[in-house]
Write an enzyme that holds these catalytic residues in place. Sequence first.
Site, PDB file in Angstrom:
ATOM      1  N   THR A  73      37.873  38.604  34.736  1.00 15.64           N
ATOM      2  CA  THR A  73      37.330  38.164  34.117  1.00 15.64           C
ATOM      3  C   THR A  73      36.117  37.911  33.800  1.00 15.64           C
ATOM      4  O   THR A  73      35.766  39.124  33.116  1.00 15.64           O
ATOM      5  CB  THR A  73      36.800  37.660  36.033  1.00 15.64           C
ATOM      6  N   SER A 102      40.189  31.105  44.204  1.00 12.10           N
ATOM      7  CA  SER A 102      39.587  31.784  43.441  1.00 12.10           C
ATOM      8  C   SER A 102      38.160  32.313  43.766  1.00 12.10           C
ATOM      9  O   SER A 102      37.292  32.168  44.905  1.00 12.10           O
ATOM     10  CB  SER A 102      39.024  31.474  41.619  1.00 12.10           C
ATOM     11  N   GLY A 151      36.028  40.908  38.282  1.00 12.29           N
ATOM     12  CA  GLY A 151      36.651  41.718  38.958  1.00 12.29           C
ATOM     13  C   GLY A 151      37.544  41.275  39.767  1.00 12.29           C
ATOM     14  O   GLY A 151      37.347  41.862  40.591  1.00 12.29           O
TER      15      GLY A 151
END
Length: 614
Positions: A410, A476, A497
């Site tokens: 990310t 998420s 991460g």
Amino acid sequence: MRLRRSVSSVLSVGLMAGLTLVAVAAPGSARPAPAKHAVAQGYFGAVVSDTPESTQAGIDVLRRGGTAADAAVAVAATLGVTDPYVAGIGGGGYLVYYDARTHQVSTIDGRETTPAADNQNMFLDPATGKPYAFPTAVTSGLSVGVPGNLAAWQRALQRWGRFSLADNLRPAEEVADHGFVVDATFRELTRENAFRFNQFSSTAKQFLPGGDLPVVGSTMRNPDLANTYREIGRKGIGAFYGGSIGADLVNTVQHLPLAPGATLKPITGPMLLSDLSSYQALDTQPTHVNYRGYDVYGMAPSSSGGITVGESLNILNTFDLKDMDKVQALHHYLEATRLAFADRNRYIGDSRYVSVPQQQLLSPQFAASRACLIDPTKAGASPVAPGNPSSPGSCATTPAASTSDQENHTNHFVVSDAYGNVVSYTNTIEELGGAGIVVPGRGFLLNNELTDFNFTPTQGSAPDPNLPAAGKRPRSSMSPTIVLQHGKPFLAVGSPGGSTIITTVLQILMNRIDLGMNLEDAIAAPRASQRNSATTTAEPAFIAASTTPGLQALGQSFAVSDTSPLDPTIKIAPTIGVASGLEFKPGGRVIAAGEPSRRGGSAAAVVLPTCYCD
């Protein structure tokens, strides 16, 4: 200095102070990269992001009088050029915004959604009835969710911007046209993806010049992406969500651009243009907890970040970490996340599809019922069971279950402006390189976000909140966070991460608030990530620290993760996260801090610097 000095005056002062405004490059040449600093201090706005070009794009917008929202769009769009394996309009993300006018924190959910034709069994191989292997699912059209970043940018500008989307895309267009200089980090990340990228003609054309890895010091251009941005600027986001760009995206998902001689046979996806045209970025309410007098705001579901960071803070709030030695403080940190991840896995999913007990999970009463399970003399045995947020009166738990988290790569950046507004924004295309597929002629990689769903039920006899469904957003761990003190910004932090994002953000907050570190050291400190597993993932520097023998004596065990989740023969850096943060000091001074070394280091800058302090 007064914070509210006019922006034109700020620019004049900055020029007189000798600030270097980057010159426009000649056509066909890469724009010289601004100097890269991990830490900066100064006034009138700041940016910390992964690349110097993206940070400079944000600073340039701020100098022109843009808000933090304007600068955030410029940063995000430029990251799509210079950090394309983790960012771009092919993905999604979450934006947390502090509005200095209203003194309110708001959030935008730009997470990807599942196409309407998909269902709970989308990741089951119809030939066997068993789940696809994770690498097979990642590199496919099946894993591509409807992207949300562009819609989130437009929504942020509608609410808080001063400039148009077209204006804020122009810095990224310039970098894409003229190119940027390839560094060792970009080459290494390309190496880790070279096999996948070679399977798709459009991806190999963009990122493997002449079939080889890009050379350090060479120029990487992306004229297709520059033209895509220009088309969006002219036509609006409808060009993407239902127009010609969207049509090309859908065609790519349905008809994968395999290279001649490709050895993979990836699965196509069912996405339709109607899936794009029906997409909406959502205005949502942030999560909120009070930790030792600080108000901590984060992302609510579909992200699990805000709740899990918040629950962990509530658990730690029942202990006085400052009175503990560092071994005990770290032990309690690891045990708090061990417990909070059990609750995350059991209860959190897209709240439009499942009932998430957010209020109960973030209640002090529930935190107390979890904190009483922490034994200062020994580590818990994972998988620990989730708690019962509807009846938190005791330490009783429900049957244990565990789950696997596959999200990995990310990017996160932070922005503040001269008006006092703040952005903390995490966005992603999920795996490093996403699905590995560039949309031909458009220059951006597609995400593989749908692999963040659980492929099969993981919670035993209990319902699994993170199974796929049509239109659903996969859970998420992204945790963009803004912390207020007495109603005013104190910190803005976040990290990439995957599921380690939650622990990285929590560890930074603990380092800064409880352990007395400054922001720079709180970010640079070695990390460990306990996510309700028997072994805690840790960086080599954490394992080498003087505190580790004491933690091991308590039963904590550690292991380094240094191989690709897509191919165990590919070695990767054994680091956790790439954090960025801002701290707001009296008199309008801002400390902008990023990573000194992880993933090549961060790029921090301020509009009017008093120092670059790394």
